[in-house]
Design a protein around this motif. Structure first.
Motif, mmCIF file in Angstrom:
data_model
loop_
_atom_site.group_PDB
_atom_site.id
_atom_site.type_symbol
_atom_site.label_atom_id
_atom_site.label_comp_id
_atom_site.label_asym_id
_atom_site.label_seq_id
_atom_site.Cartn_x
_atom_site.Cartn_y
_atom_site.Cartn_z
ATOM 1 N N GLY A 95 -3.342 19.049 10.176
ATOM 2 C CA GLY A 95 -3.991 18.599 11.635
ATOM 3 C C GLY A 95 -5.117 18.616 12.037
ATOM 4 O O GLY A 95 -6.234 18.510 12.170
ATOM 5 N N PRO A 96 -4.948 16.481 12.757
ATOM 6 C CA PRO A 96 -4.003 15.897 13.422
ATOM 7 C C PRO A 96 -2.937 15.895 11.582
ATOM 8 O O PRO A 96 -4.195 16.266 10.529
ATOM 9 N N SER A 97 -2.327 15.480 10.925
ATOM 10 C CA SER A 97 -1.551 15.972 9.974
ATOM 11 C C SER A 97 -0.532 14.348 9.447
ATOM 12 O O SER A 97 -0.677 13.807 10.224
ATOM 13 N N ALA A 98 0.296 15.033 8.648
ATOM 14 C CA ALA A 98 1.218 13.513 8.110
ATOM 15 C C ALA A 98 2.335 13.768 9.516
ATOM 16 O O ALA A 98 2.962 14.723 10.036
ATOM 17 N N LEU A 99 2.956 12.323 10.155
ATOM 18 C CA LEU A 99 3.693 11.765 10.548
ATOM 19 C C LEU A 99 4.925 11.448 9.715
ATOM 20 O O LEU A 99 4.117 10.936 8.762
ATOM 21 N N ASN A 146 -3.481 17.463 5.264
ATOM 22 C CA ASN A 146 -4.194 17.250 6.373
ATOM 23 C C ASN A 146 -3.743 18.944 7.113
ATOM 24 O O ASN A 146 -2.720 19.021 7.392
ATOM 25 N N LEU A 180 6.627 5.947 12.683
ATOM 26 C CA LEU A 180 5.311 5.370 12.654
ATOM 27 C C LEU A 180 5.816 3.980 12.408
ATOM 28 O O LEU A 180 5.170 2.850 13.173
ATOM 29 N N VAL A 235 -5.157 13.806 0.465
ATOM 30 C CA VAL A 235 -5.677 13.955 1.210
ATOM 31 C C VAL A 235 -5.976 15.176 1.666
ATOM 32 O O VAL A 235 -5.078 15.868 1.313
ATOM 33 N N ASN A 266 -0.653 12.785 2.728
ATOM 34 C CA ASN A 266 -1.206 14.289 3.450
ATOM 35 C C ASN A 266 -0.895 15.040 3.301
ATOM 36 O O ASN A 266 -0.105 15.510 4.212
ATOM 37 N N MET A 324 0.631 -0.651 0.044
ATOM 38 C CA MET A 324 -0.309 0.118 -0.475
ATOM 39 C C MET A 324 0.594 1.483 0.288
ATOM 40 O O MET A 324 1.446 1.638 0.370
ATOM 41 N N LYS A 325 0.883 2.191 -1.047
ATOM 42 C CA LYS A 325 1.267 3.378 -0.872
ATOM 43 C C LYS A 325 0.987 4.268 0.541
ATOM 44 O O LYS A 325 -0.155 4.189 0.719
ATOM 45 N N ARG A 326 1.856 5.454 0.610
ATOM 46 C CA ARG A 326 1.431 6.405 1.994
ATOM 47 C C ARG A 326 0.987 7.115 0.562
ATOM 48 O O ARG A 326 0.693 7.512 0.351
ATOM 49 N N ALA A 327 -0.577 7.750 2.138
ATOM 50 C CA ALA A 327 -0.827 8.836 0.576
ATOM 51 C C ALA A 327 -0.182 10.066 0.916
ATOM 52 O O ALA A 327 0.607 10.185 2.077
ATOM 53 N N GLN A 347 -0.199 18.168 17.305
ATOM 54 C CA GLN A 347 -0.649 18.033 15.814
ATOM 55 C C GLN A 347 -0.332 18.860 14.567
ATOM 56 O O GLN A 347 -1.118 17.951 13.593
#
Lengths: 362, 362
Positions: free
Chosen positions: A10-14, A8, A19, A323, A6, A1-4, A196
């Motif tokens: 917040g909460p946002s990409a880490l 966002n 992870l 996203v 992201n 699975m590819k990472r999105a 976040q």
């Protein structure tokens, strides 16, 4: 699975590495046969994590010795109340610069508490599309503090220089740009940030506070709402959000391994430039909300020619895997949040998508 | 690596199945290409988790429709202040039953706020080794509420029956025994619990509150410290501690899969019996702190003949892999916390260890 991809707000990409590390040791931390979540907050294993987070943040932001780092809960929103509770007991004035919704909320909470407030400057008349010039600020030696929001997630503006005020009683909500660049900590009496965006998951608030401010505390303030409670107990007066602090520690390690905040800043400038270039070179197809001098490196706000086209852009972007590009309702249109953990590749892909969309619909 | 026999008082053991599930989906939640920590709190993916946690808790505790479930931060310690802030604005009296350190702290925070308080009963004179009888309580229709601590982690006592008070204005700190057994929710106006014992990791506080209480809120209370703020916004006024709520959801699923709280209660009784039997059948080698009628099924407090022997017991227990058996300094000796997620096997092993230690040193 590819990472999105992201974006966002917040909460946002880490960071993926953070992870993956957390995943690896989630059930068995450090050979304890327990998750980090199952450790007592009074245990040596947990306290090492807690203290390492403080040490790393001190190193990364070059925090002078006369400051303390605290871990609280309740987000920046609870700080909006704790600040006037702790610093306006003597009848001093809380002076606020209004640069967006979060500044307004900070001011509102001081008023709810019945404290005296003033407005040093506001750019509400231009829908908060810029940060005031330093010489526009009405400040007074009578101010208990001057409060600013260093980066405005909703409007996409960011302070580039910080005001000098008497006793350096400058307080900044840095929720959305802390750790994104080097900071002149000594200009501030207090900085605070919900974690976040650049620091970790939601659930922990980082406060950096000058020690001499702690003498101003009031005996009638609830124990959990006094900064000195956290100082006296190394933020362990009651059970802290241990997993959130563990993740913060891991994010700080990641920043350190990447070369620190100067290097992060360089990367953030590169990333934001990709998207701002797509806007600036679109002959008005994309229109940035913020004035150029006030543009945020964290949140890039823009609109398309009309609402219909903005909607189409957001729909197609979502379909191909971007996203969090929807703008906040008070600005409309689109927003790309390019925090520390958003990779260059995601910004590059977004630039390509924006250019392609313009070619098709321009 | 074998799982530790984790008897921590909190943060404490989590179900292994819950940790394994969280580990599996930590980097990629629900096919999103993101961690649950990276989801916007306004996204459908996160909101489904948030709302499922509420639905599961409603089912498991049979919470009537006239109650709301809220997710807050700051632990039980912040509730100690929020309760008088929200419910004693009209000059009513906060009436407290003192059964240990946490009750004392709850009372202290009401006093810091300058509210009128009274003490319905206290067992401090016997070092909190029992819960008062219901007919020992001094209650009055003038009370704003009667506050109890349903389980006392430090002293190892637990309420078995709950008082009936006018308007059912009974408020309980259930941090250390919520979800351990069926509860007569309608006896209470409000229950609250820091999650880090039976509900999940630290960082989220669950409040169950009767809706009619929300009318009593005061306009001068900070937004983040008003219960109605959380009700009106489905606990999403600001960014909630999303990962802690996700873990809470997973723990609730686990309880549900195990047959619900009645089945959990049966298992808890069996587990505690193993250790209480080792105490009761030791001819005084082990001495329980709590009176039998007040014994907690969550925290089992006991001493050995003298401090030296207690120390030896704790050292040897630690060597063979038992974690968290040290008692709190105010009681001394030993404490085994046998929350929902502590497996039968761990309690069985502890019983065997206690019996063996007695044979060697009795």
């Amino acid at each position: 699975m590819k990472r999105a991809y992201n974006f966002n707000a917040g909460p946002s990409a880490l960071p993926e590495e953070v992870l993956v590390k957390a995943q690896k040791e989630l059930v068995n931390f450090n050979g304890t046969g327990m998750s980090v979540m199952e450790l007592s907050h009074r245990s040596k294993d947990y306290e090492a994590v807690h203290n390492e987070a403080k040490t790393l943040l001190t190193e990364l932001l070059a925090i002078p010795e006369n400051y303390e780092i605290l871990f609280l809960q309740g987000g920046a929103s609870l700080q909006f109340s704790m600040i006037p509770m702790n610093f306006l007991e003597d009848g001093k004035i809380g002076n606020y610069v209004l640069t967006g919704s979060w500044s307004e909320k900070a001011l509102k909470e001081a008023k709810i508490l019945g404290r005296t407030t003033s407005i040093a400057a506001s750019t509400k008349d231009v829908n908060y599309n810029r940060i005031p010039e330093l010489n526009e600020l009405n400040v007074s030696p009578e101010d208990g503090y001057l409060h600013i929001t260093s980066n405005n997630t909703i409007f996409g503006t960011q302070w580039k220089k910080f005001p000098s005020v008497s006793d350096n009683m400058l307080i900044a909500d840095m929720s959305s740009d802390i750790l994104s660049k080097p900071l002149p900590i000594q200009n501030f009496s207090m900085l605070y940030a919900g974690a976040q965006k650049n620091l970790g998951p939601s659930g922990v608030t980082v406060v950096i506070i000058r020690k001499d401010l702690l003498e101003k505390n009031n005996e009638n303030t609830p124990t959990m709402l006094r900064y000195d409670t956290y100082v006296k107990n190394n933020s362990l007066y009651n059970t802290p959000p241990t997993f959130a602090i563990y993740m913060l520690r891991n994010v700080l390690q990641w920043v350190s391994e990447r070369g620190g905040v100067a290097e992060i800043d360089r990367a953030n400038q590169e990333k934001a430039a990709l998207i701002y270039n797509a806007i600036d070179e679109s002959d008005g197809f994309y229109q940035g909300h913020a004035e150029k001098e006030s543009r945020s490196l964290m949140n890039i706000t823009f609109n398309l020619r009309n609402e219909e086209l903005s909607k189409k852009f957001l729909e197609e972007a979502k379909e191909v895997g971007f996203v969090g590009l929807n703008g906040h309702r008070s600005v409309g249109g689109c927003r790309a949040s390019t925090y520390n953990a958003v990779p260059y590749e995601a910004c590059d892909q977004l630039q390509q998508f924006m250019n392609k969309f313009k070619q098709l619909h321009g």
